[in-house]
Write a protein that holds these residues in place. Sequence first.
Motif, PDB file in Angstrom:
ATOM      1  N   ARG A   1       3.667  -5.758   3.446  1.00  0.00           N
ATOM      2  CA  ARG A   1       3.228  -6.842   4.330  1.00  0.00           C
ATOM      3  C   ARG A   1       3.724  -8.172   3.771  1.00  0.00           C
ATOM      4  O   ARG A   1       3.338  -8.580   2.673  1.00  0.00           O
TER       5      ARG A   1
ATOM      6  N   TYR B   1       6.855  -0.267   7.469  1.00  0.00           N
ATOM      7  CA  TYR B   1       6.266   1.039   7.202  1.00  0.00           C
ATOM      8  C   TYR B   1       7.399   2.022   6.974  1.00  0.00           C
ATOM      9  O   TYR B   1       8.376   2.045   7.729  1.00  0.00           O
TER      10      TYR B   1
ATOM     11  N   GLU C   1       0.866  -1.176   0.000  1.00  0.00           N
ATOM     12  CA  GLU C   1       0.000   0.000   0.000  1.00  0.00           C
ATOM     13  C   GLU C   1       0.897   1.218   0.000  1.00  0.00           C
ATOM     14  O   GLU C   1       2.010   1.176   0.521  1.00  0.00           O
TER      15      GLU C   1
ATOM     16  N   VAL D   1       4.285   7.569   1.607  1.00  0.00           N
ATOM     17  CA  VAL D   1       4.249   6.511   2.608  1.00  0.00           C
ATOM     18  C   VAL D   1       4.083   5.169   1.906  1.00  0.00           C
ATOM     19  O   VAL D   1       3.308   5.046   0.953  1.00  0.00           O
TER      20      VAL D   1
ATOM     21  N   THR E   1       5.173  -6.570   8.949  1.00  0.00           N
ATOM     22  CA  THR E   1       4.744  -5.370   8.248  1.00  0.00           C
ATOM     23  C   THR E   1       5.838  -4.317   8.367  1.00  0.00           C
ATOM     24  O   THR E   1       6.351  -4.072   9.453  1.00  0.00           O
TER      25      THR E   1
ATOM     26  N   ALA F   1      10.644   1.323   4.643  1.00  0.00           N
ATOM     27  CA  ALA F   1       9.742   0.248   5.057  1.00  0.00           C
ATOM     28  C   ALA F   1      10.490  -1.076   5.240  1.00  0.00           C
ATOM     29  O   ALA F   1      10.107  -1.895   6.067  1.00  0.00           O
TER      30      ALA F   1
ATOM     31  N   GLN G   1       8.270   6.218   5.449  1.00  0.00           N
ATOM     32  CA  GLN G   1       7.778   7.485   4.911  1.00  0.00           C
ATOM     33  C   GLN G   1       8.952   8.364   4.538  1.00  0.00           C
ATOM     34  O   GLN G   1      10.048   8.214   5.060  1.00  0.00           O
TER      35      GLN G   1
ATOM     36  N   TRP H   1       3.668   0.847   2.809  1.00  0.00           N
ATOM     37  CA  TRP H   1       3.498  -0.279   3.722  1.00  0.00           C
ATOM     38  C   TRP H   1       3.778  -1.547   2.931  1.00  0.00           C
ATOM     39  O   TRP H   1       3.256  -1.730   1.826  1.00  0.00           O
TER      40      TRP H   1
END
Length: 181
Positions: A135, A156, A118, A131, A154, A179, A158, A133
């Motif tokens: 997984r 993350y 995402e 940003v 996960t 991430a 930015q 993400w």
Amino acid sequence: MKQTRRHISITIMIAAIAVITGCAKSVEITTDFPAPVIEPYPIVAGIRYPAELTDFTHVENPELQPEWTIKLGAANVQMFRILFGSMFNKVIELDAESQVETYPEIDFIIEPKLEEVEFSVPQQSGTDQYVVWLRYNLKMLQPDGQLLGNWRITGYGQQDQGDLGLGSENAMKGAAIAAWR
């Protein structure tokens, strides 16, 4: 008169679509991942990288935004090679056809899978942030193929669009790299 307005409206709409789709963004993630500073486990791990991980490309067209193509495949493999190479005494890469019996020293097998990607761009979030993400599911198997468990992770990341004068592609790349770390 009505026909002229309608013609102008259609022309403007076509021009807007052409501008949005004509500005497609493409990013291929490449980086040097740092090796974790850990004591390796005295284990021999078999790693099987499925094609959907090694060739992974995420394509998304956010509403009223340019289409984004984010190529993650090569960086996925590079990151896992560095990670697993640091975690275990020995790593044996297996392809889809590899017979585990050929490698009796393998203690267990890991099959990483990128299950979901995402992202958001500043125009979506109303901030200056790109940003990302990521997984993952690391499927852990006994050498005979019996499932030991799933380890879901996960990530993350930015990146400010304005940091260091980055353009949108470099900011998206920076968010993806963050991430992974």
